[in-house]
Design an enzyme around this catalytic site. Sequence first.
Site, short mmCIF file in Angstrom:
data_model
loop_
_atom_site.label_atom_id
_atom_site.label_comp_id
_atom_site.label_asym_id
_atom_site.label_seq_id
_atom_site.Cartn_x
_atom_site.Cartn_y
_atom_site.Cartn_z
N ARG A 125 22.15 21.80 2.60
CA ARG A 125 21.09 21.54 3.59
C ARG A 125 21.45 22.18 4.94
O ARG A 125 22.60 22.36 5.30
CB ARG A 125 20.87 20.04 3.77
CG ARG A 125 20.96 19.22 2.51
CD ARG A 125 19.73 19.35 1.60
NE ARG A 125 19.69 18.20 0.68
CZ ARG A 125 20.08 18.25 -0.60
NH1 ARG A 125 20.51 19.37 -1.15
NH2 ARG A 125 20.03 17.16 -1.35
N LEU B 145 32.57 19.48 -18.86
CA LEU B 145 33.08 20.64 -18.12
C LEU B 145 34.23 20.22 -17.19
O LEU B 145 35.26 20.90 -17.10
CB LEU B 145 31.93 21.29 -17.33
CG LEU B 145 32.26 22.56 -16.55
CD1 LEU B 145 32.87 23.63 -17.45
CD2 LEU B 145 31.00 23.10 -15.86
N HIS C 142 36.33 40.41 13.26
CA HIS C 142 37.41 39.47 13.03
C HIS C 142 37.70 38.72 14.33
O HIS C 142 37.30 39.16 15.42
CB HIS C 142 38.66 40.22 12.55
CG HIS C 142 38.53 40.71 11.14
ND1 HIS C 142 39.53 41.40 10.50
CD2 HIS C 142 37.52 40.61 10.23
CE1 HIS C 142 39.15 41.69 9.27
NE2 HIS C 142 37.93 41.23 9.08
N CYS D 117 44.91 41.94 10.50
CA CYS D 117 44.81 42.88 9.37
C CYS D 117 45.29 44.26 9.79
O CYS D 117 45.26 44.63 10.96
CB CYS D 117 43.38 42.92 8.83
SG CYS D 117 42.19 43.58 10.00
N GLU E 113 40.27 38.37 16.22
CA GLU E 113 41.00 39.07 17.28
C GLU E 113 40.06 39.94 18.10
O GLU E 113 40.17 40.03 19.33
CB GLU E 113 42.10 39.98 16.67
CG GLU E 113 43.17 39.24 15.89
CD GLU E 113 42.82 39.07 14.41
OE1 GLU E 113 41.63 38.89 14.10
OE2 GLU E 113 43.74 39.12 13.58
N SER F 35 21.56 8.15 -13.59
CA SER F 35 22.74 8.07 -12.71
C SER F 35 22.39 8.00 -11.23
O SER F 35 23.28 8.00 -10.39
CB SER F 35 23.64 9.28 -12.97
OG SER F 35 22.96 10.46 -12.57
C1 AOF Z 1 41.99 39.38 10.61
N1 AOF Z 1 41.23 38.56 11.36
O1 AOF Z 1 39.55 37.07 11.60
C2 AOF Z 1 40.10 37.78 9.43
C3 AOF Z 1 40.95 38.60 8.63
O2 AOF Z 1 36.49 43.60 5.04
P1 AOF Z 1 37.08 43.16 6.34
O3 AOF Z 1 37.37 44.31 7.26
O4 AOF Z 1 36.26 42.08 7.02
O5 AOF Z 1 38.53 42.53 6.00
C4 AOF Z 1 38.62 41.34 5.26
C5 AOF Z 1 40.05 40.95 5.11
O6 AOF Z 1 40.69 40.81 6.38
C6 AOF Z 1 40.23 39.58 4.44
O7 AOF Z 1 40.30 39.69 3.03
C7 AOF Z 1 41.55 39.12 5.03
O8 AOF Z 1 42.65 39.70 4.37
C8 AOF Z 1 41.47 39.64 6.44
N2 AOF Z 1 40.82 38.65 7.28
N3 AOF Z 1 41.90 39.36 9.27
O9 AOF Z 1 42.77 40.15 11.15
C9 AOF Z 1 40.27 37.77 10.85
N4 AOF Z 1 39.13 37.02 8.86
ZN ZN Z 2 41.27 41.99 11.22
#
Ligand code: AOF
Ligand code: ZN
Length: 369
Positions: free
Chosen positions: A210, A304, A53, A78, A55, A171
């Site tokens: 692409r 659609l 992530h 997270c 952080e 088209s």
């Molecule tokens: C963060 N920093 O850069 C992102 C977050 O399966 P994981 O461990 O990769 O967790 C995915 C979840 O974490 C995603 O659904 C979202 O809630 C969060 N994303 N969190 O602290 C990040 N990309």
């Molecule tokens: Zn995280």
Amino acid sequence: MFSALDDQFMARALRLADRGKYWARPNPHVGCVLVRDSTIVGEGFTRPAGGDHAEVVALRAAGDAARGSTAYVTLEPCAHTGRTPPCSQALIKAGVVRVVVALRDPNPKVDGGGLKDLVAAGVDVTEGLMADQVELQLAGFLARQRRGRPRLRIKLAMSLDGRTAMASGESQWITGADARRDVQRLRAESCAILTGTGTVLSDNCALTVRDAFFDDELLPRPERRALRVVADTHLRTPPDAAVLQGAQPSLLMHAQDAECPESLVGSNRLALPVIGGRLAPAEILSALAAMECNEILLESGPTLAGAMLQSGLADQLIIYMAPVLLGSRARPLLELPFDRMADALKLSLVDRREIGADQRFVFEPHNAG
Ligand code: AOF
Ligand code: ZN
């Protein structure tokens, strides 16, 4: 509550986040900047799913300098162990003393839990800085988390008289090369590109993304490229259709009682409920949400697209208009069987610009929900 320096660093985190937009999926693309004594000591953005992530990337770049720093993060860190360990704990452990967050993460596994962890550890936490920008930047991810349905954008190319193809189906091409390149960008931003059997049969579209869009230092893994989906109720897609070729994955969605021809037995298929002889629009989107698709681009014919719009499932209409008249025998933009003025669908224009010789309009239907 926020200083000019706070603005500056969060703006930088937003720009960094944008670099992850083609490859973080299904994760939201997040940016993080670590600042000590008004100096950036580390920064990062979300790696492809399963990777670090934002952080964690920033903390690693900062090393010991993270101690005593402020973290600017576009999304709440997270609090859960998913594919990676919790970022809230990583920030605490590294000695970060203040965290500025743009937006709370609506993922039920997080949803305020990351902020709570930080506060409990004595970190100074504030949220809301540039939240509106992150709402736009992560619209697809936020839509899926909040309402269990991805964001749906419908792309249409039309003539000045609102026609999309000659009566014969011919088209190619109504809009110019610049507009078609712009569509490539929309595809690269999408988790899935959706079309119907009619379009596959008449255009033999490949719906590929692409390579030009993945020129950042780290290429996304090819399997993370947009899933090509055909709403193919009766499984009429020819096995040699361009949409089924190549490394980019594809999926045929069909009626439960459709008979699968021998030639399609090896293809990736999914049976869905039918309403009025067609795949139920809401079921198509729920199925894509279940596959963790955040952003869907619909590139189809009038049937659609009309069904999605009429069902209130379209979040945006992106219309490329070419300065050409295709005439009164040509096909209409959308199949919307309205009779009364009261049926008319109202839209708000949210963006309008020139793309080469064409115009691009972005509309939001009032019935979107
Ligand atoms: C963060 N920093 O850069 C992102 C977050 O399966 P994981 O461990 O990769 O967790 C995915 C979840 O974490 C995603 O659904 C979202 O809630 C969060 N994303 N969190 O602290 C990040 N990309
Ligand atoms: Zn995280």
